[in-house]
Design a protein around this motif. Structure first.
Motif, PDB file in Angstrom:
ATOM      1  N   ARG A 199       4.716   4.969  -9.049  1.00 39.43           N
ATOM      2  CA  ARG A 199       4.622   6.102  -9.460  1.00 39.43           C
ATOM      3  C   ARG A 199       5.715   6.687 -10.282  1.00 39.43           C
ATOM      4  O   ARG A 199       5.413   7.769 -11.084  1.00 39.43           O
ATOM      5  CB  ARG A 199       4.030   7.377  -8.472  1.00 39.43           C
ATOM      6  CG  ARG A 199       2.602   6.770  -7.732  1.00 39.43           C
ATOM      7  CD  ARG A 199       2.248   8.199  -6.991  1.00 39.43           C
ATOM      8  NE  ARG A 199       2.901   8.353  -5.765  1.00 39.43           N
ATOM      9  CZ  ARG A 199       2.837   7.861  -4.560  1.00 39.43           C
ATOM     10  NH1 ARG A 199       1.816   6.926  -4.417  1.00 39.43           N
ATOM     11  NH2 ARG A 199       3.381   8.160  -3.699  1.00 39.43           N
ATOM     12  N   ARG A 244      -2.723   8.739  -5.182  1.00 37.95           N
ATOM     13  CA  ARG A 244      -3.234   8.819  -4.059  1.00 37.95           C
ATOM     14  C   ARG A 244      -4.050  10.166  -4.193  1.00 37.95           C
ATOM     15  O   ARG A 244      -3.494  11.142  -4.509  1.00 37.95           O
ATOM     16  CB  ARG A 244      -2.530   8.958  -2.718  1.00 37.95           C
ATOM     17  CG  ARG A 244      -1.664   7.690  -2.534  1.00 37.95           C
ATOM     18  CD  ARG A 244      -1.071   7.799  -1.178  1.00 37.95           C
ATOM     19  NE  ARG A 244      -0.229   6.529  -0.932  1.00 37.95           N
ATOM     20  CZ  ARG A 244      -0.614   5.524  -0.262  1.00 37.95           C
ATOM     21  NH1 ARG A 244      -1.967   5.203  -0.260  1.00 37.95           N
ATOM     22  NH2 ARG A 244       0.072   4.489  -0.190  1.00 37.95           N
ATOM     23  N   ALA A 250      -6.359   6.676  -5.856  1.00 37.86           N
ATOM     24  CA  ALA A 250      -6.076   5.782  -6.775  1.00 37.86           C
ATOM     25  C   ALA A 250      -7.073   5.949  -8.089  1.00 37.86           C
ATOM     26  O   ALA A 250      -8.315   6.385  -7.608  1.00 37.86           O
ATOM     27  CB  ALA A 250      -6.189   4.391  -6.482  1.00 37.86           C
ATOM     28  N   ARG A 301       3.461   1.458  -4.269  1.00 38.24           N
ATOM     29  CA  ARG A 301       2.796   2.303  -4.917  1.00 38.24           C
ATOM     30  C   ARG A 301       3.754   3.682  -5.171  1.00 38.24           C
ATOM     31  O   ARG A 301       3.635   4.281  -6.033  1.00 38.24           O
ATOM     32  CB  ARG A 301       1.566   3.020  -4.051  1.00 38.24           C
ATOM     33  CG  ARG A 301       0.324   1.706  -4.084  1.00 38.24           C
ATOM     34  CD  ARG A 301      -0.704   2.186  -3.031  1.00 38.24           C
ATOM     35  NE  ARG A 301      -1.484   3.340  -3.950  1.00 38.24           N
ATOM     36  CZ  ARG A 301      -2.592   3.775  -3.326  1.00 38.24           C
ATOM     37  NH1 ARG A 301      -3.072   3.168  -2.393  1.00 38.24           N
ATOM     38  NH2 ARG A 301      -3.348   4.835  -3.738  1.00 38.24           N
ATOM     39  N   ALA A 316      -1.515   3.728  -8.851  1.00 38.98           N
ATOM     40  CA  ALA A 316      -0.469   3.962  -7.679  1.00 38.98           C
ATOM     41  C   ALA A 316      -0.700   5.383  -7.196  1.00 38.98           C
ATOM     42  O   ALA A 316      -0.308   5.619  -5.834  1.00 38.98           O
ATOM     43  CB  ALA A 316       0.868   3.789  -8.060  1.00 38.98           C
ATOM     44  N   PRO A 326      -5.713  -0.396  -3.693  1.00 39.11           N
ATOM     45  CA  PRO A 326      -4.741  -0.421  -4.953  1.00 39.11           C
ATOM     46  C   PRO A 326      -3.693  -1.146  -5.151  1.00 39.11           C
ATOM     47  O   PRO A 326      -3.141  -1.555  -6.087  1.00 39.11           O
ATOM     48  CB  PRO A 326      -4.745   0.988  -5.002  1.00 39.11           C
ATOM     49  CG  PRO A 326      -5.935   1.617  -4.113  1.00 39.11           C
ATOM     50  CD  PRO A 326      -6.264   0.504  -3.285  1.00 39.11           C
ATOM     51  N   GLY A 327      -3.010  -1.016  -3.798  1.00 41.69           N
ATOM     52  CA  GLY A 327      -1.496  -1.595  -3.846  1.00 41.69           C
ATOM     53  C   GLY A 327      -1.525  -3.323  -3.967  1.00 41.69           C
ATOM     54  O   GLY A 327      -0.531  -3.568  -4.921  1.00 41.69           O
ATOM     55  N   ARG A 376       0.883   3.609 -12.838  1.00 40.08           N
ATOM     56  CA  ARG A 376       1.105   4.798 -12.467  1.00 40.08           C
ATOM     57  C   ARG A 376      -0.085   5.480 -11.893  1.00 40.08           C
ATOM     58  O   ARG A 376       0.011   5.953 -10.569  1.00 40.08           O
ATOM     59  CB  ARG A 376       1.856   5.484 -13.286  1.00 40.08           C
ATOM     60  CG  ARG A 376       2.187   7.194 -12.793  1.00 40.08           C
ATOM     61  CD  ARG A 376       2.494   7.994 -13.934  1.00 40.08           C
ATOM     62  NE  ARG A 376       1.316   8.313 -14.904  1.00 40.08           N
ATOM     63  CZ  ARG A 376       1.718   9.111 -15.900  1.00 40.08           C
ATOM     64  NH1 ARG A 376       2.551   9.655 -16.058  1.00 40.08           N
ATOM     65  NH2 ARG A 376       0.312   9.406 -16.769  1.00 40.08           N
ATOM     66  N   SER A 433       2.462  11.121 -11.315  1.00 38.81           N
ATOM     67  CA  SER A 433       1.351  10.416 -10.676  1.00 38.81           C
ATOM     68  C   SER A 433       0.426  10.412 -12.097  1.00 38.81           C
ATOM     69  O   SER A 433      -0.792   9.750 -12.093  1.00 38.81           O
ATOM     70  CB  SER A 433       0.615  10.266  -9.605  1.00 38.81           C
ATOM     71  OG  SER A 433      -0.239  11.547  -9.247  1.00 38.81           O
ATOM     72  N   LEU A 467      -2.036  -3.733  -7.868  1.00 35.61           N
ATOM     73  CA  LEU A 467      -0.921  -3.478  -8.582  1.00 35.61           C
ATOM     74  C   LEU A 467       0.153  -4.311  -8.340  1.00 35.61           C
ATOM     75  O   LEU A 467       0.741  -5.007  -9.752  1.00 35.61           O
ATOM     76  CB  LEU A 467      -0.419  -2.197  -7.956  1.00 35.61           C
ATOM     77  CG  LEU A 467       0.651  -1.121  -8.766  1.00 35.61           C
ATOM     78  CD1 LEU A 467       0.454   0.168  -8.208  1.00 35.61           C
ATOM     79  CD2 LEU A 467       2.130  -1.712  -8.450  1.00 35.61           C
ATOM     80  N   ASP A 482       0.908  -1.304  -0.160  1.00 37.01           N
ATOM     81  CA  ASP A 482       0.102   0.247   0.167  1.00 37.01           C
ATOM     82  C   ASP A 482       0.914   1.262   0.066  1.00 37.01           C
ATOM     83  O   ASP A 482       0.244   2.203  -0.422  1.00 37.01           O
ATOM     84  CB  ASP A 482      -0.857   0.130   1.324  1.00 37.01           C
ATOM     85  CG  ASP A 482      -1.905  -1.123   1.093  1.00 37.01           C
ATOM     86  OD1 ASP A 482      -2.257  -1.468   0.093  1.00 37.01           O
ATOM     87  OD2 ASP A 482      -2.317  -1.440   2.248  1.00 37.01           O
TER      88      ASP A 482
END
Length: 510
Positions: A254, A316, A318, A250, A314, A290-291, A311, A483, A294, A246
């Motif tokens: 990015r 924030r 997401a 991430r 990753a 998301p992590g 990207r 990002s 990914l 996470d």
């Protein structure tokens, strides 16, 4: 160095001693410390015979030299805010805690903008009988925003890795948590971590442009996990592996677009090797995060792929960009090329927690600058919630100022897209760097805060000189962040335009 030492001494009587460890420096630090110590009996200077090349060994030297019942660590570039030690010491003694921890603020220099570190952990005063009661503690990998009982560290043999070991904090904090201390958490600001990204030589943790940095981070995270698991702290160990996905994965994902092909290939290979150690239980915790999505893509593909889309995921918050593929049976998957990466866990989440994708395009104009937005469907979840309107605001990069707040309606445009247009008063926003922040409101009462994917190509991110009744001229530069989010640089008036021109000339000459 001097500011750090003075900030420690300025804490008052609560600080019985300040031990400055000189790691065999050659920059005159020993002379400076000697002069400071000559006028301050609480300051004791310990000089190491050989430079260790890292931060762990000097801190261990300080632990060994300490005579006070509690210790803290302070890096030479940072400072303690007024009252920090009083707040931590009071919390530790009142709760009979082996460790007291407070809020660290990350200060960017020279701008002075600040961001709180792991703020949610320190929202209120809390006493924990043991760390496992709050697994998210593993996210606070800093050793410096904490006060430790000295005999607790010595009794459990808690030390930093010796020599040149990057991310030594990760290992030290894991050893602290593994020992199961009673903890007191306070909302007070107790540490100011000062970051200088423009320095000629970046700090070890900020120098992420070399693959050795990522390798060292994996090594530290793996060792922290092993320490916690070996101590029987299974919940904390699982949380540490989740934190790697996470936060760490991430953050580096990015930046992959900034690296060359050799770096990307090495990063991908080493990340896959570490992820292969994860077991089924590691993946079951928040499978739609998301992590984890990914990491599933990385693990499923032997070579780097879909870097632009990763990207955005990753980022924030997401953003999951199209295409939104399905198997022949109708199950949502990452792509037709990677059908083994299922996105089905997303279907169980409410719209307010989804990685929504909003495209954005800003068209600066002398008459009326316009922001065009396009919200994408996500496997039927957006339509189910009923997108109604979107709040638009520009937030200053260096502080908490906001400008141009407005709300506009979202209207359907085809089966899978909702669109909106918002006027932008560039003169009302003013000079600076501004991030676009959006809040999507749904008919069922939910709302989702998002950033927007910057559309590129066809001159969409071109710098424009715009006539202004207020400033005479504005120089507007929409751009995509690392990002992929839309942001805006604005320079007002002739002076602002000339400053931008001089900066561009200096970069060209270099």
């Amino acid at each position: 160095m001097a500011d750090a030492v003075r900030s420690a001494l300025a804490q008052g009587p609560a600080v019985a001693e300040v031990i400055a460890v000189d790691d065999c420096s050659t920059d005159g630090s020993d002379e400076l410390l000697g002069r400071l110590a000559a006028g301050e009996p609480r300051l004791r200077v310990v000089r190491r015979d050989v430079n260790s090349g890292g931060c762990g060994s000097p801190r261990n030297t300080g632990i060994d030299a300490a005579t006070a019942p509690y210790v803290m660590f302070l890096d030479s570039d940072d400072v303690l805010p007024a009252g920090a030690v009083d707040a931590l010491l009071a919390a530790a003694t009142e709760a009979r805690a082996e460790v007291a921890s407070g809020l660290c603020v990350r200060r960017e220099l020279p701008s002075g903008s600040e961001q709180s570190w792991q703020e949610d952990l320190y929202a209120e005063r809390t006493v924990l009988d043991e760390p496992s009661r709050r697994p998210r503690l593993v996210h606070d990998t800093l050793c410096v925003n904490k006060l430790y009982r000295t005999d607790f560290l010595r009794e459990h043999g808690i030390r930093f890795p010796e020599g040149r070991f990057l991310y030594e904090d990760f290992v030290f904090v894991a050893r602290v948590l593994a020992a199961g201390p009673r903890l007191a958490l306070v909302p007070d600001r107790v540490y100011v971590w000062q970051v200088r990204r423009s320095a000629e030589r970046l700090s070890l943790s900020l120098d992420r442009g070399r693959i050795a940095n990522w390798t060292a981070r994996i090594e530290a995270c793996a060792l922290a996990y092993d320490i916690l698991l070996s101590a029987g702290q299974k919940d904390l160990a699982r949380a540490a592996r989740a934190k790697f996905l996470d936060h760490d994965v991430r953050m580096y994902a990015r930046e992959l677009g900034l690296r060359d092909a050799d770096y990307r290939h090495a990063w991908w290979t080493r990340t896959r090797e570490y992820l292969a150690r994860y077991d089924a239980a590691d993946w079951e915790l928040s499978p739609a995060a998301p992590g984890r999505l990914l990491a599933r893509v990385i693990l499923a593909s032997p070579e780097p792929r879909d870097l632009s889309r990763l990207r955005e995921l990753a980022a924030r918050p997401a953003r999951l960009l199209p295409p939104y593929a399905r198997t022949p049976e109708g199950d949502p998957v990452w792509s037709a090329g990677l059908p083994e990466v299922s996105l089905a866990p997303l279907l169980a989440r409410p719209a307010a927690t989804l990685p929504l994708a909003v495209d954005a395009e800003l068209r600066p104009s002398a008459r009326a600058s316009l922001l065009r937005l396009r919200l994408h469907e996500l496997y039927g979840k957006v339509a189910e919630a009923g997108p109604r309107e979107v709040d638009v605001v520009w937030q200053a990069r260096d502080d908490d100022r906001t400008r141009g707040r407005t709300t506009v309606a979202l209207t359907p445009s085809g089966a899978d897209v909702w669109v909106a247009e918002a006027p932008v008063d560039l003169a009302g926003i003013g000079s600076g760097t501004w991030d676009l922040l959006l809040t999507v409101h749904f008919s069922d009462g939910q709302r989702r805060e998002v950033t927007a994917h910057a559309l590129t190509g066809a001159g969409r991110l071109r710098r424009s000189a715009v006539p202004s009744a207020v400033y005479g001229v504005l120089l507007a530069q929409p751009y995509a962040t690392h990002s992929g989010a839309l942001a805006l640089r604005l320079a007002t008036g002739l002076r602002g335009v000339l400053t931008v021109a001089r900066g561009r000339l200096r970069r060209l000459l270099r």
